[in-house]
Design a protein around this motif. Structure first.
Motif, PDB file in Angstrom:
ATOM      1  N   SER A   3      -7.955  19.407  -3.275  1.00 56.24           N
ATOM      2  CA  SER A   3      -8.329  18.380  -4.612  1.00 56.24           C
ATOM      3  C   SER A   3      -9.515  17.702  -3.746  1.00 56.24           C
ATOM      4  O   SER A   3     -10.003  16.589  -4.455  1.00 56.24           O
ATOM      5  CB  SER A   3      -7.177  17.530  -4.721  1.00 56.24           C
ATOM      6  N   ASN A   4      -9.669  17.706  -2.315  1.00 59.77           N
ATOM      7  CA  ASN A   4     -10.887  16.866  -1.848  1.00 59.77           C
ATOM      8  C   ASN A   4     -12.213  17.475  -2.135  1.00 59.77           C
ATOM      9  O   ASN A   4     -12.926  16.885  -1.502  1.00 59.77           O
ATOM     10  CB  ASN A   4     -10.366  16.702  -0.260  1.00 59.77           C
ATOM     11  N   MET A   5     -12.208  18.808  -2.772  1.00 61.95           N
ATOM     12  CA  MET A   5     -13.571  19.326  -2.966  1.00 61.95           C
ATOM     13  C   MET A   5     -13.706  19.178  -4.547  1.00 61.95           C
ATOM     14  O   MET A   5     -13.145  18.760  -5.181  1.00 61.95           O
ATOM     15  CB  MET A   5     -13.514  20.806  -2.706  1.00 61.95           C
ATOM     16  N   LEU A   6     -15.173  19.414  -4.612  1.00 66.35           N
ATOM     17  CA  LEU A   6     -15.742  19.556  -6.139  1.00 66.35           C
ATOM     18  C   LEU A   6     -14.934  20.574  -6.780  1.00 66.35           C
ATOM     19  O   LEU A   6     -14.430  20.381  -8.128  1.00 66.35           O
ATOM     20  CB  LEU A   6     -17.121  19.730  -6.225  1.00 66.35           C
ATOM     21  N   ALA A   7     -14.804  21.972  -6.259  1.00 62.82           N
ATOM     22  CA  ALA A   7     -14.100  23.100  -7.017  1.00 62.82           C
ATOM     23  C   ALA A   7     -12.713  22.857  -6.551  1.00 62.82           C
ATOM     24  O   ALA A   7     -12.450  22.440  -5.561  1.00 62.82           O
ATOM     25  CB  ALA A   7     -14.940  24.132  -6.423  1.00 62.82           C
TER      26      ALA A   7
END
Length: 284
Positions: A3-7
């Motif tokens: 969840s900490n990434m764009l994807a």
């Protein structure tokens, strides 16, 4: 989910980056090429690649690639301009329509049977399902007002963007975008004929054909594991091969098919390359 990434998953950066590069390259040709022939040849060269994007668009609508709504909506706009299938059309026509009804040909939104019960040929099927794709998506959407609203918004936004591009360069837009959109929407329907046609079954393990060829599944993001996909349509595309391994003992041998000839050729070339260049030479 990361969840900490764009994807949502790192592996989704590969198809999404490729989609972005294809879109930017089309825009570059649209705005900077003065040659009609360059525009035509470029569009033809990318048709097959955009065919892969049709499969990735399908996967995205089952399991969104990004963690953020704005990113997903932007990607759907781009893929709609590339494939002719805008955001939420897959969800309504395919996920909430076909996936729920594919075992009942009287209800299936992608039915391969005609109204009188006979099996349609691939061309008749393609023509009928292509023409009715958006009307049936809207019909399904009447039961899902929120999704129908998003579908109409996406159709409108896509039309506005196309209109602007037509105003800037109508010939280039017709060749690079509008023409391929129509063609690829039709071809997307055409290739789905072989997923289920002729399999009038109530058992989901008997109602779907599969393709396990490595090259086919590489470019389609594992769409060949189609029984697994229908059993768990919300499962991420990268997990389908493992799920297929868990259920393959329930799938009869006659429900496995060879891929199209280009993929068979790629497999043969790979085996030849491995044999002549990667196989250790025994000494002595």
């Amino acid at each position: 989910m990361e969840s900490n990434m764009l994807a949502k998953r790192k592996i989704d950066y590969y198809p999404t980056a490729f989609i972005g590069l294809v879109f930017l390259s089309d825009l570059a040709v649209l705005f900077f090429s003065d040659s009609l022939w360059v525009t035509i040849l470029w569009s033809l060269a990318l048709l097959n690649v955009k065919g892969w994007i049709c499969a990735w668009n399908h996967h995205h609508q089952h399991c969104k690639f990004f963690n953020y709504s704005w990113a997903n909506r932007s990607l759907e706009l781009i893929m709609g301009l590339q494939t002719g299938v805008v955001g939420e059309c897959w969800v309504l026509h395919h996920t909430l329509g076909h996936h729920r009804n594919y075992l009942d040909q009287t209800k299936d939104e992608s039915a391969w049977k005609a109204d009188n019960g006979r099996t349609m040929g691939p061309l008749e099927y393609t023509l009928k399902v292509s023409i009715l794709a958006y009307p049936k998506a809207i019909q399904v959407g009447k039961k899902h007002p929120r999704l129908l609203k998003k579908l109409i918004e996406n159709i409108g936004l896509t039309a506005v963007v196309l209109g602007i591009m037509f105003w800037i360069n109508w010939v280039g837009t017709l060749i690079l975008f509008a023409g391929p959109m129509v063609f690829l929407e039709v071809m997307t329907v055409y290739v789905t004929y072989d997923h289920h046609a002729g399999l009038d079954e109530q058992d989901p393990y008997l109602a779907t054909y599969n393709i396990t060829d490595r090259w086919y599944n590489l470019v389609s993001c594992n769409l060949g594991y189609h029984t697994a996909h229908h059993l768990r349509c919300g499962k991420h595309w990268s997990e389908l091969p493992q799920f297929h391994e868990e259920i393959k003992h329930k799938i009869p041998p006659h429900l496995y098919r060879e891929p199209a000839k280009p993929f068979l050729l790629m497999g043969k070339l790979e085996r030849l390359f491995t044999r002549y260049f990667l196989t250790p030479v025994e000494e002595g």
